[in-house]
Write a protein that holds these residues in place. Structure first.
Motif, PDB file in Angstrom:
ATOM      1  N   ASN A  34      62.493  71.522 -11.772  1.00  0.00           N
ATOM      2  CA  ASN A  34      61.184  70.851 -11.719  1.00  0.00           C
ATOM      3  C   ASN A  34      60.057  71.790 -12.126  1.00  0.00           C
ATOM      4  O   ASN A  34      59.120  71.378 -12.827  1.00  0.00           O
ATOM      5  CB  ASN A  34      60.916  70.310 -10.321  1.00  0.00           C
ATOM      6  CG  ASN A  34      61.938  69.303  -9.835  1.00  0.00           C
ATOM      7  OD1 ASN A  34      62.302  69.294  -8.668  1.00  0.00           O
ATOM      8  ND2 ASN A  34      62.427  68.462 -10.726  1.00  0.00           N
ATOM      9  N   PHE A  37      59.981  72.179 -15.864  1.00  0.00           N
ATOM     10  CA  PHE A  37      59.537  70.964 -16.538  1.00  0.00           C
ATOM     11  C   PHE A  37      58.051  70.674 -16.322  1.00  0.00           C
ATOM     12  O   PHE A  37      57.433  70.012 -17.157  1.00  0.00           O
ATOM     13  CB  PHE A  37      60.404  69.775 -16.131  1.00  0.00           C
ATOM     14  CG  PHE A  37      61.669  69.658 -16.947  1.00  0.00           C
ATOM     15  CD1 PHE A  37      61.675  69.928 -18.311  1.00  0.00           C
ATOM     16  CD2 PHE A  37      62.856  69.274 -16.358  1.00  0.00           C
ATOM     17  CE1 PHE A  37      62.837  69.821 -19.071  1.00  0.00           C
ATOM     18  CE2 PHE A  37      64.023  69.158 -17.107  1.00  0.00           C
ATOM     19  CZ  PHE A  37      64.015  69.430 -18.468  1.00  0.00           C
ATOM     20  N   ILE A  38      57.468  71.145 -15.239  1.00  0.00           N
ATOM     21  CA  ILE A  38      56.009  70.997 -15.070  1.00  0.00           C
ATOM     22  C   ILE A  38      55.301  71.655 -16.247  1.00  0.00           C
ATOM     23  O   ILE A  38      54.398  71.081 -16.859  1.00  0.00           O
ATOM     24  CB  ILE A  38      55.536  71.614 -13.733  1.00  0.00           C
ATOM     25  CG1 ILE A  38      55.946  70.739 -12.551  1.00  0.00           C
ATOM     26  CG2 ILE A  38      54.009  71.800 -13.738  1.00  0.00           C
ATOM     27  CD1 ILE A  38      55.697  71.385 -11.197  1.00  0.00           C
ATOM     28  N   ASP A  49      55.131  62.658 -16.371  1.00  0.00           N
ATOM     29  CA  ASP A  49      56.362  63.419 -16.161  1.00  0.00           C
ATOM     30  C   ASP A  49      56.079  64.755 -15.484  1.00  0.00           C
ATOM     31  O   ASP A  49      56.841  65.203 -14.624  1.00  0.00           O
ATOM     32  CB  ASP A  49      57.078  63.664 -17.492  1.00  0.00           C
ATOM     33  CG  ASP A  49      57.995  62.518 -17.864  1.00  0.00           C
ATOM     34  OD1 ASP A  49      58.230  61.651 -17.016  1.00  0.00           O
ATOM     35  OD2 ASP A  49      58.473  62.502 -19.001  1.00  0.00           O
ATOM     36  N   GLN A  53      57.241  65.862 -11.459  1.00  0.00           N
ATOM     37  CA  GLN A  53      58.012  67.035 -11.021  1.00  0.00           C
ATOM     38  C   GLN A  53      57.527  67.544  -9.664  1.00  0.00           C
ATOM     39  O   GLN A  53      58.312  68.020  -8.844  1.00  0.00           O
ATOM     40  CB  GLN A  53      57.925  68.152 -12.069  1.00  0.00           C
ATOM     41  CG  GLN A  53      58.372  67.753 -13.459  1.00  0.00           C
ATOM     42  CD  GLN A  53      59.742  67.113 -13.516  1.00  0.00           C
ATOM     43  OE1 GLN A  53      60.719  67.653 -13.003  1.00  0.00           O
ATOM     44  NE2 GLN A  53      59.821  65.945 -14.135  1.00  0.00           N
TER      45      GLN A  53
END
Length: 198
Positions: A34, A37-38, A49, A53
């Motif tokens: 997460n 992906f942030i 999205d 996260q």
């Protein structure tokens, strides 16, 4: 392709494989995924999205606790795999519809997102699936499959080709997880599932 995307790919694949095997280590690996992906999603303008996260990190903490404590204080046994109840489906559908609508409006009015509805729809499906994963609901895998079918073309459109490939892999792992979790249902539920698919 960036190092952030590569590391996100690796931690994401490992996390989903661990979930499919019902291994508790999926939660800390998922939190690491997460965080990567942030950064990645903020860079490409997938703001829902990216925000998702953060919610995933909170849900991962809850899921980690839930899987180890059976979902209740003073209950030491592991949480069993089970089916989603009708009441849970109603709440998930209502919360999902409201959430997707509100997030689509927010993204279209407050950001430069070029895909507000699809970003919001994938986010809504992912949140519902994560809740189901936290509670070990077998049907959470169907929600993940639906989310992946939105994510794959969305990431291709955003030129995140490695991430799109990752989500194709996720799709396969979701099928693997669904089959494995069905086998882990208590005997009566498993028998009902086999009869329904026969």
């Amino acid at each position: 392709m960036s190092w952030t995307e590569v590391i996100g790919f690796a931690t994401g694949a490992l996390c989903v494989w661990l979930v499919a095997r019902r291994h508790i280590a999926n939660w800390p690996v998922g939190i690491a995924n997460n965080l990567f992906f942030i950064v990645l999603f903020t860079q490409v303008g997938l703001y829902a999205d990216a925000g998702l996260q953060i919610v995933f990190i909170a849900l991962a903490a809850y899921g980690w606790w839930s899987w180890t404590h059976g979902g209740g204080p003073g209950i030491a046994e592991a949480l069993p795999v089970r089916r989603t109840t009708r009441t849970e489906w109603v709440w998930l559908a209502a919360a999902g519809a409201v959430g997707v609508f509100a997030l689509t409006l927010l993204l279209s009015r407050a950001t430069d997102s070029t895909v507000p509805f699809w970003d919001a729809a994938a986010t809504g499906l992912s949140l519902a699936a994560t809740y189901g994963q936290c509670r070990k609901l077998v049907e959470s895998w169907w929600l993940w499959i639906a989310a992946d079918l939105v994510y794959i073309p969305l990431y291709v459109y955003k030129d995140l080709h490695l991430t799109a490939v990752l989500y194709v892999g996720f799709l396969g792992l979701c099928v693997y997880g669904l089959l494995g979790w069905r086998r882990a249902l208590p005997a009566r539920d498993a028998r009902t599932t086999l009869e329904a698919t026969a």
